[in-house]
Design an enzyme around this catalytic site. Structure first.
Site, PDB file in Angstrom:
ATOM      1  N   GLY A  77       0.865  -1.349  -0.013  1.00 57.46           N
ATOM      2  CA  GLY A  77       0.124   0.082  -0.058  1.00 57.46           C
ATOM      3  C   GLY A  77       0.872   1.388  -0.003  1.00 57.46           C
ATOM      4  N   ARG A 141       1.527  -5.830  -4.948  1.00 58.23           N
ATOM      5  CA  ARG A 141       1.504  -6.822  -3.760  1.00 58.23           C
ATOM      6  C   ARG A 141       1.846  -8.203  -4.384  1.00 58.23           C
ATOM      7  NH1 ARG A 141      -0.426  -4.613   0.666  1.00 58.23           N
ATOM      8  NH2 ARG A 141      -2.014  -2.840   0.451  1.00 58.23           N
ATOM      9  N   ASP A 172       4.928  -7.509   5.381  1.00 58.31           N
ATOM     10  CA  ASP A 172       5.043  -8.771   4.505  1.00 58.31           C
ATOM     11  C   ASP A 172       6.189  -8.558   3.329  1.00 58.31           C
ATOM     12  OD1 ASP A 172       2.969 -10.127   5.741  1.00 58.31           O
ATOM     13  OD2 ASP A 172       1.506  -8.918   4.798  1.00 58.31           O
ATOM     14  N   LYS A 198       8.168   0.649   5.319  1.00 56.89           N
ATOM     15  CA  LYS A 198       7.085   1.736   4.915  1.00 56.89           C
ATOM     16  C   LYS A 198       5.754   1.159   5.560  1.00 56.89           C
ATOM     17  CE  LYS A 198       4.470   0.086   2.662  1.00 56.89           C
ATOM     18  NZ  LYS A 198       3.559  -0.721   1.683  1.00 56.89           N
ATOM     19  N   THR A 199       4.793   1.862   5.806  1.00 61.12           N
ATOM     20  CA  THR A 199       3.429   1.503   6.140  1.00 61.12           C
ATOM     21  C   THR A 199       2.702   2.618   7.076  1.00 61.12           C
ATOM     22  OG1 THR A 199       1.617   0.131   6.678  1.00 61.12           O
ATOM     23  CG2 THR A 199       3.749  -0.292   8.051  1.00 61.12           C
ATOM     24  N   ILE A 200       1.549   2.965   6.362  1.00 65.26           N
ATOM     25  CA  ILE A 200       0.878   4.077   7.180  1.00 65.26           C
ATOM     26  C   ILE A 200       0.406   3.463   8.556  1.00 65.26           C
ATOM     27  CG2 ILE A 200       0.084   5.426   5.371  1.00 65.26           C
ATOM     28  CD1 ILE A 200      -2.707   3.855   5.608  1.00 65.26           C
ATOM     29  N   ASP A 201       0.248   1.989   8.511  1.00 62.17           N
ATOM     30  CA  ASP A 201      -0.342   1.334   9.446  1.00 62.17           C
ATOM     31  C   ASP A 201       0.441   1.466  10.807  1.00 62.17           C
ATOM     32  OD1 ASP A 201      -1.980   0.647   7.675  1.00 62.17           O
ATOM     33  OD2 ASP A 201      -1.398  -1.652   7.635  1.00 62.17           O
ATOM     34  N   TYR A 239     -25.816  14.539  14.753  1.00 59.11           N
ATOM     35  CA  TYR A 239     -25.414  12.998  14.168  1.00 59.11           C
ATOM     36  C   TYR A 239     -24.292  12.494  14.802  1.00 59.11           C
ATOM     37  CZ  TYR A 239     -27.324  14.303   9.788  1.00 59.11           C
ATOM     38  OH  TYR A 239     -28.277  14.677   8.518  1.00 59.11           O
ATOM     39  N   GLY A 247      -5.590   0.497   8.782  1.00 53.69           N
ATOM     40  CA  GLY A 247      -4.616   0.333   9.996  1.00 53.69           C
ATOM     41  C   GLY A 247      -4.509  -1.070   9.581  1.00 53.69           C
ATOM     42  N   ARG A 248      -5.049  -1.927   8.900  1.00 60.72           N
ATOM     43  CA  ARG A 248      -5.361  -3.520   8.913  1.00 60.72           C
ATOM     44  C   ARG A 248      -5.298  -3.914  10.230  1.00 60.72           C
ATOM     45  NH1 ARG A 248      -3.325  -5.975   4.602  1.00 60.72           N
ATOM     46  NH2 ARG A 248      -2.159  -4.694   3.578  1.00 60.72           N
ATOM     47  N   GLU A 307      -9.827  -0.329  11.366  1.00 57.92           N
ATOM     48  CA  GLU A 307     -10.410  -1.200  10.442  1.00 57.92           C
ATOM     49  C   GLU A 307     -10.568  -2.772  10.652  1.00 57.92           C
ATOM     50  OE1 GLU A 307      -9.001  -0.916   6.491  1.00 57.92           O
ATOM     51  OE2 GLU A 307      -7.116  -1.473   7.079  1.00 57.92           O
ATOM     52  N   GLU A 421      -7.646   8.494   1.664  1.00 54.84           N
ATOM     53  CA  GLU A 421      -7.605   9.989   1.729  1.00 54.84           C
ATOM     54  C   GLU A 421      -6.202  10.290   2.246  1.00 54.84           C
ATOM     55  OE1 GLU A 421      -9.815   8.090   2.862  1.00 54.84           O
ATOM     56  OE2 GLU A 421     -11.880   8.783   2.206  1.00 54.84           O
TER      57      GLU A 421
END
Ligand code: FBP
Length: 547
Positions: A77, A141, A172, A198-201, A239, A247-248, A307, A421
């Protein structure tokens, strides 16, 4: 190509490098390493790359380096800053010798196997400095695990005279890097493989890798929009916003955003698992908070949902584990079942407990759990609409409480999912600098003949000048896990620890945040301006490193 005013101004930004990397460097070796778990198995699987020492770069004497070509791959990702890893690598490689070349393999590890590549020249690199995205060469991937893939890769590396490949990826992909490094070392092919975290997670971290790149920018981007939603929510007061965050498996992103925006509720998957909470417990927890706010006349609020939540509810976890093994073994048979009979087919083939849980799930969620796994065997949690599942169940519970006279408010929900986003946002100053330093460090690891190492830059809450650059053997991060029904060596994922400083800070404040309205509005990432606005790291990193 038309560029925005910010893009033009940002292109001129010169990322900062740690002091030790500014001139010539030399390697300082640390202690020999061992894997985080399953030492014997990992040692046996990686005889050539196991146990290598930690490495730190310190100022050294100028020396000549033989000309070399290098390859680079973006894997998995997108994460903000990938282009700066490549520009740092490019500048490092060219500084060693201007005749050196950098090749980019296209669309992920598949580009290496299929021989799809481009030479990354100064003109190309300059177009992408300090920009978000992975579009310079694309990402993918493909899992590198078969000998014929390694051999096909070797063919093109030999043809292009490439001495080393840098794989920029998550847990991975860096597992791939490690397997490839071991294979080329075992074959004596003379090709080095280096990984970059690397990973935003944010789940690729350990003692030596303080954070993965992209986490900082992605969390700041999500926090900006969550803050905007909170302000809307506090203005209209009608609301409840259910916001799922990427974030897996790990809840680092949700936790960091919670620390930045102070929502009414933030679920942490790891806590749900530790407390052995059922889906109904989670729903009751949210409904209680909604009811308590309603009693004060506040029929609005914000709920952050990681998530991966569904995988951490113990009954769901058991179900997913059985589904993973079952689908891996019966993929063709399942694919042949008519779509309207698939639910029944699964129920008939699961053990009784799991079949009951599966049968109790809404149609859409049940179907999402049986969709294809990604090439690494992960359930594609980003496709599961947990935010809708939870708000629907909360709504039902509140309606029942209303009938019993236990709840007096109004409940109306909005749903959001933030992931894409933030994955390609223009890197924050932190990510721009960190990534550039990671890429530059990778070039130094290559020049010094290292393979099977991950580029590491530490001491990240200090000014960039004081960052410590070096390398960590990837085998040090590995353990054995069940994937696609088999035990495999993989990098251990870092989940949120419930005794960590970031979680404790959140847990200490959350009751107040739930009852009162304590929203914080972080606003957009700032690239120019005072350092306390532009250069601060994530709250997670600040809390983890607070002395
Ligand atoms: P990696 O960095 O581990 O590759 O994943 C990042 C991520 O954004 C996850 O948070 C998310 O679950 C996944 O990618 C979604 O991937 P895709 O867009 O390929 O479905």
């Amino acid at each position: 190509m038309t560029k925005s005013a910010l893009q033009i101004a940002r292109a001129a930004y010169q990322p900062k490098l740690p002091k030790a990397l500014k001139g010539a460097v030399k390697v300082q070796e640390g202690e020999a390493t061992h894997s985080v778990a399953d030492e014997e198995e990992i040692k046996k699987l990686f005889p050539n790359t196991y146990g290598m020492p930690l490495i730190k770069f310190v100022e050294g004497e100028n020396k000549e380096f033989a000309p070399m070509n290098v390859g680079v791959i973006l894997s998995g990702g997108q994460a903000p800053g990938g282009h700066n890893v490549i520009s740092g690598l490019f500048d490092g490689v060219k500084k060693l010798n201007p005749a050196n070349k950098l090749y980019g393999f296209l669309m992920g590890p598949g580009g290496l196997v299929d021989h799809k590549y481009v030479e990354l020249t100064a003109d190309i690199i300059d177009e992408y400095r300090n920009t978000g995205g992975f579009d310079i060469i694309g990402s993918g991937r493909t899992k590198l695990e078969k000998v014929d893939q390694f051999e096909k890769g070797y063919e093109i590396l030999k043809e292009l005279g490439i001495k080393a490949v840098v794989i920029i990826g998550g847990d991975d992909s860096n597992t791939n890097a490690c397997v490839l490094a071991e294979y080329y070392a075992a074959k004596n092919y003379g090709i080095q493989v280096i990984g970059c975290p690397k990973t935003i997670d944010g789940d690729l971290k350990n003692e030596m890798i303080e954070t993965s790149f992209g986490f900082d920018t992605a969390c700041k981007t999500y926090s900006e929009v969550i803050g905007n939603i909170e302000r809307d929510c506090n203005s209209a007061r009608k609301y409840w916003h259910f916001i799922k965050l990427m974030g897996r498996s790990a809840s680092h992103i949700a936790l960091e955003c919670a620390l930045q925006v102070q929502p009414n509720i933030c679920l942490i998957s790891e806590e749900v698992e530790a407390k052995n909470m059922s889906l109904d417990d989670v729903v009751t927890y949210i409904a209680n908070a909604v009811a308590a706010r309603a009693a004060d006349g506040n029929n609005f609020g914000t709920v952050l949902i990681p998530e991966g939540l569904i995988e951490f509810i113990p009954a769901m976890k058991k179900l997913i584990a059985e589904l993973n093994d079952f689908l891996a073994a019966h993929a063709d048979e399942y694919a042949a079942v008519e779509a309207n009979k698939q639910r029944e087919y699964i129920i008939n083939h699961l053990t009784a407990d799991n079949a009951a849980v599966y049968a109790s799930l809404p149609e859409g969620v049940a179907r999402q759990l049986t969709l294809d796994r990604d090439p690494h065997g992960n359930v594609q949690v980003s496709l599961i609409e947990t935010e809708k599942l939870l708000s629907e169940m909360v709504g039902k519970k509140l309606a029942a409480w209303k009938a019993e006279g236990k709840y007096v408010g109004k409940f109306s929900a909005q749903h959001h999912f933030f992931g894409y986003e933030g994955r390609c946002a223009a890197p924050s100053n932190f990510d721009a600098d960190y990534c550039y330093a990671l890429g530059y460090t990778a070039s130094m690891l290559i020049a010094n003949g290292k393979t099977g190492y991950m580029s590491s830059v530490r001491n990240l809450t200090a000014p960039a000048e004081e960052w410590i650059a070096g390398g960590v053997p990837i085998t040090m991060m590995m353990n054995m896990e069940r994937r696609h029904g088999e035990m495999k060596p993989v990098i251990q994922k870092a989940l949120v620890e419930l005794d960590s400083a970031p979680f404790k800070a959140f847990a200490a404040a959350r009751e107040t945040w739930a009852k009162e309205t304590c929203y914080v509005y972080p606003g957009p990432i700032q690239y120019f301006g005072p350092t306390e606005v532009c250069d601060q790291t994530t709250k997670t990193l600040q809390l983890e490193q607070a002395k």
